[in-house]
Design an enzyme around this catalytic site. Structure first.
Site, PDB file in Angstrom:
ATOM      1  CG  ASN A 113      -2.140  -0.870   1.019  1.00  0.00           C
ATOM      2  OD1 ASN A 113      -2.173  -1.713   0.123  1.00  0.00           O
ATOM      3  ND2 ASN A 113      -3.152  -0.693   1.860  1.00  0.00           N
ATOM      4  CD  GLU A 114       3.819   3.140  -3.078  1.00  0.00           C
ATOM      5  OE1 GLU A 114       4.164   4.062  -2.307  1.00  0.00           O
ATOM      6  OE2 GLU A 114       4.633   2.392  -3.639  1.00  0.00           O
ATOM      7  CG  LEU A 115       0.875   3.772   3.677  1.00  0.00           C
ATOM      8  CD1 LEU A 115       1.637   3.649   4.995  1.00  0.00           C
ATOM      9  CD2 LEU A 115      -0.476   3.080   3.763  1.00  0.00           C
TER      10      LEU A 115
END
Length: 575
Positions: free
Chosen positions: A373-375
């Site tokens: 996940n690219e936060l």
């Protein structure tokens, strides 16, 4: 006067302490009402603080957390891992498990906070008698490593950097091949801890001050006269080669070091010496190899609001076959619901090629369903799409909601090489990192996605044991073993490459004469297992489905069926 001030302070303190007692609190739903380890989730923690939090959580919840180290960083820091499960119920290392790590890139620091939040939330909600979490931890195990790049994390936090640097670890490298390692990194000219921008007045420059916001530089029109030139990031040419800031700490990328479709640096920029040559990654690999119960994984990065799955490169597209993609799609689409503004994407198709990435090794090498996940997404600024992280929005959001705290105002500086310049710009904690007030909210949503992922790892149940007399002193014992969750006990990648041993369904209570897998119970079609018929090897127990097995047995009336699956856990039932 001092006496009265002291008395007032004591009274205020007493009132404050009283207000924190359970009877003075109305619990907000979905949140630990009175955590044993109170933590403020609106800030970022360095390695020492992460260590303290891990130790406090383990001490406060000894039946839920086993804290240990999986190895050492390059600089000798312990790589902490929390094994979180109801340790009173079964063996944690034999339950289906979810592995979570964060901060593989040193400037992507909120991954550690999200991993820590997940650990904190699970144990504190368990302690608050939340039945959903209690049931989850009875069935599952979470292996959580808050940071797998602690050296560079501390470098980002405690040294001056931009929001985008460094991404690397801290193993010394001569980036510009001048015979000296890391000799020309950033210089914090004004000592404020942030590397901002340098500008210089120049009537022939291509920039001017935005009339609507004096902090902002904008490009002049083709028919306009400029006011400033931009000189780049704050710094000095330390090694006299005519370049500023070109040779900072490290140059390798820890997420190009994994032993799946690895390529050398001249093909994949950022690759180090050979696969798993970075000690932190090697420690993760060793742990995962020793824990075949890991069925799901999450690696937290930043930014852009993305739920990423592999493959990382088009050359690897056939690795992700249709059966596994269906599982990924179901999980990813749910993630988009749980995470407003996030998009479920495929790395190579929707972004760029990555060779030697962690995501691909976990799936390709171990058959584990894994997301990165690219936060943080600019959608969260105003809860609307279309202007994510544009320059306009960055400035207005800072003004509207952050009280201009994200910007270092321009100020004059006498540069030894450029002369009279001005320094200013966004802080390193802006553009890629969550503002404090949005940190906990996004941590919670990402935690919920990881919990959903973990919940859907296999859950095995023996639904039926049928015993029939068939004559000649023989009994036919038929068992139906079901998987109540979405994820199979073996991914298609696992089956294709024989990564993990088959599931074993065994029978006790009589002398087994023959054992078989039942292909079609109605038509009586079976496949006999002639060797070791007591322990029937099952290739896979599909998600939300079942397998049927059968034995022919002499003697006995009371039979017990046991299932042992590396990723599916254990199940047992007697007739």
């Amino acid at each position: 006067m001092k006496k009265y001030m002291l008395m007032a302070a004591v009274i205020l303190c007493a009132v404050t302490l009283k207000a924190q007692k359970p009877e003075n609190i109305l619990a907000a739903v979905g949140t630990p009402p009175n955590p044993k380890v109170p933590i403020s989730w609106n800030r970022y923690h360095d390695y020492a603080a992460i260590t303290e939090i891990c130790k406090k959580l383990a001490a406060a919840h000894p039946n839920l957390i086993k804290l240990e180290t999986i190895g050492k960083s390059y600089q000798g820091k312990d790589l902490w891992i929390m094994s979180i499960s109801d340790h009173k119920v079964g063996n944690a290392d034999q339950k289906p498990a979810m592995y979570i790590d964060g901060n593989i890139h040193s400037n992507e620091i909120q991954g550690s906070e999200f991993a820590l939040y997940t650990a904190w939330y699970l144990v504190e909600m368990y302690a608050a008698n939340n039945q959903t979490v209690q049931s989850l931890l009875a069935d599952k195990t979470f292996y959580i490593v808050p940071t797998i790049n602690p050296d560079a994390r501390d470098s980002f936090i405690h040294k001056a950097n931009t929001a985008h640097s460094p991404r690397t670890g801290l193993i010394p490298i001569d980036n510009d091949r001048d015979g000296v390692d890391n000799e020309d990194g950033f210089d914090d000219l004004d000592g404020d801890g942030h590397i901002t921008m340098m500008r210089r007045k120049n009537p022939n420059g291509r920039y001017k001050v935005d009339p609507s916001d004096s902090r902002r530089m904008i490009v002049v029109g083709y028919d306009e006269k400029g006011e400033y030139e931009i000189l780049g990031s704050e710094g000095i040419d330390n090694d006299g080669d005519g370049l500023v800031n070109e040779d900072g700490e490290g140059a390798y990328d820890p997420n190009r070091d994994w032993g799946w479709n690895w390529q050398p640096n001249y093909i994949q920029g950022g690759a180090y010496k050979y696969p798993f040559s970075i000690p932190e990654n090697r420690a993760v690999v060793d742990f995962v190899m020793k824990h075949p119960n890991i069925a799901a994984a999450q690696s937290y990065h930043n930014n852009g609001g993305m739920i990423l799955r592999g493959p990382g490169a088009a050359e690897d597209v056939d690795t992700y076959n249709a059966q596994d993609v269906r599982v990924y799609d179901a999980l990813g689409k749910k993630g988009e619901e749980l995470l407003p503004g996030y998009r479920y994407l495929v790395v190579y198709k929707d972004l760029y090629s990555v060779f030697g990435g962690e995501l691909d090794w976990f799936y390709g090498g171990r058959g584990i369903y894994t997301f990165s996940n690219e936060l943080w997404t600019g959608y969260a600024m105003y809860n609307k799409a279309g202007a994510d992280n544009t320059q306009d929005q960055l400035y207005t959001f800072d003004k509207d909601l952050l009280m201009k705290d994200a910007f270092v105002d321009w100020k004059p500086y006498k540069h030894p090489q450029y002369g009279d310049i001005e320094i200013g710009g966004f802080k390193k904690t802006y553009t890629r990192l969550h503002p404090g007030f949005l940190l906990e909210s996004d941590a919670h949503r990402n935690m919920a996605f990881s919990v959903f992922h973990a919940y859907n790892t296999p859950k095995l149940s023996i639904d039926e044991i049928e015993v029939k007399e068939i004559g000649s002193g023989l009994k036919q014992v038929t068992a139906v073993v079901s998987n109540l969750r979405m994820i199979p006990t073996h991914s298609s990648q696992d089956i294709k490459n024989n990564i993990e041993i088959p599931d074993i369904v065994s029978l006790t209570g009589g002398t087994v004469v023959a054992g078989m897998v039942v292909n079609n119970r109605d038509l009586g079609i079976t496949t006999e297992q002639k060797l070791d018929p007591t322990n029937i090897r099952v290739e896979n127990i599909p998600g939300n489905s079942y397998v049927t097995v059968r034995w022919l047995v002499k003697g006995g009336t009371k039979f017990t069926v046991n299932v042992n699956s590396k990723k599916g856990g254990l199940a047992s039932k007697s007739n």
